[in-house]
Design a protein around this motif. Structure first.
Motif, mmCIF file in Angstrom:
data_model
loop_
_atom_site.group_PDB
_atom_site.id
_atom_site.type_symbol
_atom_site.label_atom_id
_atom_site.label_comp_id
_atom_site.label_asym_id
_atom_site.label_seq_id
_atom_site.Cartn_x
_atom_site.Cartn_y
_atom_site.Cartn_z
ATOM 1 N N LYS A 1 -2.062 -1.153 -36.404
ATOM 2 C CA LYS A 1 -1.865 -1.060 -34.961
ATOM 3 C C LYS A 1 -3.065 -0.404 -34.302
ATOM 4 O O LYS A 1 -3.578 0.604 -34.770
ATOM 5 C CB LYS A 1 -0.596 -0.265 -34.644
ATOM 6 N N GLY A 2 -3.517 -1.000 -33.200
ATOM 7 C CA GLY A 2 -4.675 -0.478 -32.493
ATOM 8 C C GLY A 2 -6.002 -0.965 -33.036
ATOM 9 O O GLY A 2 -7.045 -0.764 -32.401
ATOM 10 N N ARG A 3 -5.983 -1.597 -34.193
ATOM 11 C CA ARG A 3 -7.230 -2.097 -34.786
ATOM 12 C C ARG A 3 -7.234 -3.635 -34.893
ATOM 13 O O ARG A 3 -8.282 -4.258 -34.701
ATOM 14 C CB ARG A 3 -7.437 -1.500 -36.171
ATOM 15 N N PHE A 4 -6.110 -4.216 -35.198
ATOM 16 C CA PHE A 4 -6.013 -5.664 -35.359
ATOM 17 C C PHE A 4 -5.272 -6.270 -34.176
ATOM 18 O O PHE A 4 -4.351 -5.661 -33.630
ATOM 19 C CB PHE A 4 -5.255 -6.015 -36.641
ATOM 20 N N THR A 5 -5.651 -7.491 -33.833
ATOM 21 C CA THR A 5 -4.972 -8.223 -32.762
ATOM 22 C C THR A 5 -4.693 -9.641 -33.217
ATOM 23 O O THR A 5 -5.605 -10.343 -33.662
ATOM 24 C CB THR A 5 -5.820 -8.254 -31.485
#
Length: 127
Positions: free
Chosen positions: A69-73
């Motif tokens: 979370k917060g790094r991958f989209t």
């Protein structure tokens, strides 16, 4: 009948970025959900991110593993039957084989969703 093909894996340095892509092809009626999983040698396959089809041509409802979370989209293009995973600020522990997954309804039986897996693409995070 249907298949998923991934691309974009490779070697990346810690803190760097990488983008994985996956395209679904075949006799597709619709795709309910698409996602990415990863698996290290000797371990089970774990969820990275999923995206459920929304009402627009792109996007949908998303879910992520806490570790990314917060790094991958995750994103998808419903018109092109593709899903992508943008990986930013990668860490050594992100090293794994990444698998594309989709629940696909075919032209032959649109009332039954098939779970389909790609062949996997290796992501190595190392300096």
């Amino acid at each position: 009948q249907v298949q998923l093909v991934e691309s974009g894996g490779g070697l990346v340095q810690p803190g760097g970025s990488l983008r994985l892509s996956c395209v679904a092809s075949g006799s597709i009626f619709s795709i309910d959900a698409m996602g990415w999983y990863r698996q290290a040698p000797g371990k089970g396959r774990e969820l990275v991110a999923t995206i459920v089809k929304g009402g627009s041509t792109e996007g949908g409802s998303t879910d992520y593993a806490d570790s990314v979370k917060g790094r991958f989209t995750i994103s998808r293009d419903n018109a092109k039957n593709t899903v992508a995973l943008q990986m930013n600020n990668v860490k050594v522990e992100d090293t794994d084989v990444y698998y594309c997954n989709a629940r696909i309804r075919t032209m032959f039986d649109p009332f039954r969703a098939l779970e389909v897996w790609g062949q996997g693409t290796l992501v190595t995070v190392s300096s």
